[in-house]
Every structure is written in structure tokens, then in C-alpha cells.
Write a protein that holds these residues in place. Sequence first.
Motif, short mmCIF file in Angstrom:
data_model
loop_
_atom_site.label_atom_id
_atom_site.label_comp_id
_atom_site.label_asym_id
_atom_site.label_seq_id
_atom_site.Cartn_x
_atom_site.Cartn_y
_atom_site.Cartn_z
N ALA A 47 49.04 37.78 13.10
CA ALA A 47 48.09 38.85 12.80
C ALA A 47 47.60 38.75 11.37
N LEU A 48 46.30 38.94 11.19
CA LEU A 48 45.70 39.10 9.87
C LEU A 48 45.36 40.57 9.70
N VAL A 49 45.88 41.16 8.63
CA VAL A 49 45.73 42.60 8.40
C VAL A 49 45.06 42.83 7.06
N GLY A 50 44.23 43.86 7.00
CA GLY A 50 43.63 44.22 5.72
C GLY A 50 42.45 45.15 5.92
N GLU A 51 41.95 45.70 4.82
CA GLU A 51 40.80 46.61 4.88
C GLU A 51 39.54 45.84 5.27
N TYR A 245 57.31 44.94 7.78
CA TYR A 245 57.41 46.39 7.96
C TYR A 245 58.66 46.98 7.32
N ASN A 246 59.74 46.22 7.32
CA ASN A 246 61.00 46.75 6.79
C ASN A 246 61.21 46.45 5.31
N HIS A 247 60.63 45.34 4.83
CA HIS A 247 60.84 44.94 3.43
C HIS A 247 59.53 44.43 2.81
N THR A 253 50.66 45.86 0.42
CA THR A 253 51.31 46.01 1.72
C THR A 253 52.02 47.35 1.81
N GLU A 254 52.69 47.74 0.73
CA GLU A 254 53.37 49.03 0.69
C GLU A 254 52.37 50.18 0.91
#
Length: 324
Positions: A47-51, A245-247, A253-254
Motif C-alpha cells: 500500500a502507498l499511503v499519503g495525502e 501501525y504499532n510502531h 506517519t504518527e
Amino acid sequence: MSEALLEIKGLKKYFPITRGVIRGQVLGWVKAVDGISFSIPPGTIFALVGESGCGKTTTSRLILLLERATDGAIFFRGQDIRKLNREETRQYKSEVQTIFQDPFSSLNPRMRVGSIIAEPLVVQKKYSQDEIHGKVKEALRQVNIDVNAAGRYPHMFSGGQRQRIALARALAVSPRLIILDEPVSALDVSIRAQILNLLHDLQIELGVSYLLISHDLATVRYMSHDVGVMYLGRIVERAECEEVYNHPLHPYTEALLSAALPSHPDLVREEIMLPGEVPSAAALPEGCRFHPRCRHREPICVEAEPELERAGPNHWVACHKAKG
């Protein structure tokens, strides 16, 4: 890990800013994609994630050969796609399919559903009419659409059904990789889970790989094995999905995770509000591109752009603070 199905190395796409109509003077460059690297092993989902505007869709257009890269390389099954001949390019385009965001504009309203699904098979010129008819029926079955729907037109279907038809068209040619560009963002919330479950089940059943492009972190967590977080044309963090998601290590990203709906109603997370707007890709900040909005900004962040470096067994981050 097996050899990558798709491997991206230092991929760049710059669009010129010109003045003048005929022989325009180049005044600068919009760095839509600026040196990204990642790989997708067979049978996995990346997955590529971002605004909006971070370069996700431009990346997909480069992979689909809808845009020509400024620099860098795209390898598919070990072959540099820039060096493919005409027949190899045709084969590549059948093995790499896409599902677009809007199911209402991605299907030709003047064609019947059967013809829409059959079109990529006809282009290949290697199937008989009986074989094409059989593949169309099988594709409709795979997406849970009645085979009698082949004689109907797209306007006779709902948005969710149209997206299933678009998926059937992609599956008809037995692809190895499907690019999912915001595949459920245009659908009603009640329909999204059905489409995501179908995509998930087909991925397991067929062993096909997905490149998922999304801003919806809940969708990404449900679907993906690995995640790349993009900001202003660069990947700032890349890791296994649960690790991200966990770290999370990058401040961007946070912030993205803090804005997402929690996985449980009782889960309380720190709310991180990013100041200002996303800078223009035509006028990038010096140093780290995120530093104007970062609450952890230090002097080095203004002076030097961090490189994407390993921060764990399968975790990379481009952040001076995370690496320090």
C-alpha cells in the motif's frame, strides 16, 4: 523472500513549469515523484499511503506506462519495462491491470458489460470467440455477478456492481498485478466492506498481487502486507503493515494514524494537529520536506534531507530524529 514481482528503483517524475505556448521556457519543475523505491513480492499487497498530491497516483501511472519516468527504473519479473519490445509491452499491459477510483466513469456507457470485460481479451488476438465467452462468464462468476448481466449496460448497475464489473474486466486476462487506485472511496460506506472482502478473497484464491493506493488507513490495515508512507513525492517510512501501525517512527506517519478512526471505540490516542498546509511540489522546502510542519523539528532538519534508512528488520524511515 522470493524474487520481487514488481521492483521500483529510484523512480522520479518531474513535470516542467513553462512560460510560453509554442516553445515554452522552463521555469522550474514539479517533483511529483522524487526517487522512490519499493518492491512487491508475488502474492502480496503493498500500500502507498499519503495525502492528496503526494505522488501516489503518479506512481501508478508510471507503472501503467501512462507516463514516462524522468529517471529511475521499474522492473517487472526481473525485466526493465523500458526495454520491452512491442510484443513484450503488450504482454506486460495484460499482466498489470488497474481498478480506478470512480466506477461511474471507468466503464464505457455505450458498451454492454460482456463486451467491456471481453475487450482486453480481444486486443490480445489469441483467443477464439468461444474462449472469450467462457472467460467472460468465469470473470463474472468470480466477482459474484450473474452471467446474464453480460448483455446489460453499465448504467443499469449500482456503483458497487460497476466496481465488480471493472474488477471482472481486470481478472479476465489473468493478471499478476492489479493496481487499486482508491478502489472504494467513491462507494457508499455500506458497500465498501463487500468490495474489500471480495478483493481480499480473490487475492488469496488467485495469488494475485495488489498495489493499493489509498488515504484510508482502515482500508490499508485490513488489506495490506507492507506499507509505504509518501509525503511530497518521497517515501518517508516503509515497513510491514502492523509494524507501521504499532510502531510508527516518522512524525508524519504518527500524525496520519492519529487522525484515523481507532480500531476500538475505547482506544484513546494522542491527537496530532499538523500546522500549515502541504508545501508545493514546485517549491520544496530545504532539508527535510516535512520540517515546516513537524513538532520535532531540529536545526539539522532544515539543513539536510534525511535518506530512507533501515530502522529495524523490515522497517525503513527517513527522519533525523528517528535515526538519532
